[in-house]
Scaffold this active site. Structure first.
Site, short mmCIF file in Angstrom:
data_model
loop_
_atom_site.label_atom_id
_atom_site.label_comp_id
_atom_site.label_asym_id
_atom_site.label_seq_id
_atom_site.Cartn_x
_atom_site.Cartn_y
_atom_site.Cartn_z
N ASN A 182 0.83 -1.20 0.00
CA ASN A 182 0.00 0.00 0.00
C ASN A 182 0.87 1.26 0.00
O ASN A 182 1.96 1.29 0.56
CB ASN A 182 -1.03 0.01 1.14
CG ASN A 182 -0.47 -0.30 2.51
OD1 ASN A 182 0.56 -0.96 2.65
ND2 ASN A 182 -1.15 0.17 3.52
N GLU A 201 0.39 5.37 0.61
CA GLU A 201 -0.52 6.42 1.09
C GLU A 201 -0.09 7.80 0.62
O GLU A 201 0.93 7.96 -0.06
CB GLU A 201 -0.60 6.34 2.62
CG GLU A 201 -1.15 4.98 3.06
CD GLU A 201 -1.31 4.81 4.55
OE1 GLU A 201 -0.74 5.62 5.32
OE2 GLU A 201 -2.01 3.86 4.94
N ASN A 202 -0.90 8.79 0.96
CA ASN A 202 -0.64 10.16 0.53
C ASN A 202 -1.18 11.12 1.58
O ASN A 202 -2.16 10.79 2.27
CB ASN A 202 -1.36 10.40 -0.82
CG ASN A 202 -0.90 11.67 -1.49
OD1 ASN A 202 -1.33 12.77 -1.17
ND2 ASN A 202 0.01 11.52 -2.43
N ALA A 203 -0.57 12.32 1.67
CA ALA A 203 -1.05 13.34 2.60
C ALA A 203 -2.51 13.69 2.31
O ALA A 203 -3.27 14.03 3.22
CB ALA A 203 -0.18 14.58 2.51
N ALA A 204 -2.89 13.63 1.04
CA ALA A 204 -4.31 13.71 0.69
C ALA A 204 -4.83 12.27 0.81
O ALA A 204 -4.74 11.48 -0.13
CB ALA A 204 -4.48 14.25 -0.72
N GLU A 244 -3.49 -4.44 -2.70
CA GLU A 244 -4.11 -5.32 -3.69
C GLU A 244 -4.19 -4.63 -5.06
O GLU A 244 -3.87 -5.20 -6.10
CB GLU A 244 -5.52 -5.72 -3.26
CG GLU A 244 -5.57 -6.54 -1.99
CD GLU A 244 -5.72 -5.71 -0.72
OE1 GLU A 244 -5.10 -4.62 -0.65
OE2 GLU A 244 -6.43 -6.16 0.18
#
Ligand SMILES: O=c1ccn([C@H]2C[C@H](O)[C@@H](CO)O2)c(=O)[nH]1
Ligand SMILES: [Zn+2]
Length: 132
Positions: A42, A44-47, A55
């Site tokens: 995975n 992720e992002n600050a947004a 997946e």
């Protein structure tokens, strides 16, 4: 590659997860009909909402390399029970996986539950529903 080895690959690739917000690394490994294995984690992002699950990263990696035929997937996280994929990932899986394809869900104890695609997302919306 055996199912056990696919599970180990899913566990290992968690170390590449970019998860500063959830601190919840997830890994996945996807085997093609020709025996090749794609892995993903995975990101992720600050947004928050534009982050992507392990997946989907894995499926999109394989698709973008031209793969279309899949035989088995493993997903791993540090959970009490084998990690359940989110609804968005189940929908993406159902687009590309056959109804009887096996998806192995696991955790770091290697407690593994295997579901068919149809068990994971029954009565799923698909292209045929738009044909009327
Ligand atoms: O099956 C799952 C469940 C969650 N996540 C990710 C999304 C987010 O980055 C973090 C917390 O939900 O875990 C996955 O990658 N796969
Ligand atoms: Zn997901």
């Amino acid at each position: 590659m055996s199912t056990e080895d696919l599970v180990e690959k899913a566990i290992k690739i968690r170390s590449n997860a970019y998860v500063p917000y959830s601190k919840f690394p997830v890994g996945a490994a996807l085997k093609t009909k020709s025996g090749k294995v794609y892995t993903g984690c995975n990101i992720e992002n600050a947004a928050y909402s534009v982050g992507c699950c392990a997946e989907r990263v894995t499926i999109f990696k394989a698709l973008s390399e031209g793969e279309t035929e899949f035989v088995e997937m493993a997903v791993a996280a540090d959970t009490n029970r084998p990690v359940p994929p989110c609804g968005a990932c189940r929908q993406v899986m159902s687009e590309f996986f056959s109804k009887d394809m096996s998806i192995h869900l696991t955790n770091l104890n290697r407690d593994t539950k295997t579901f068919s695609m149809d068990d994971l997302l029954p009565f799923s919306f698909n292209n045929e529903d738009m044909e009327k």
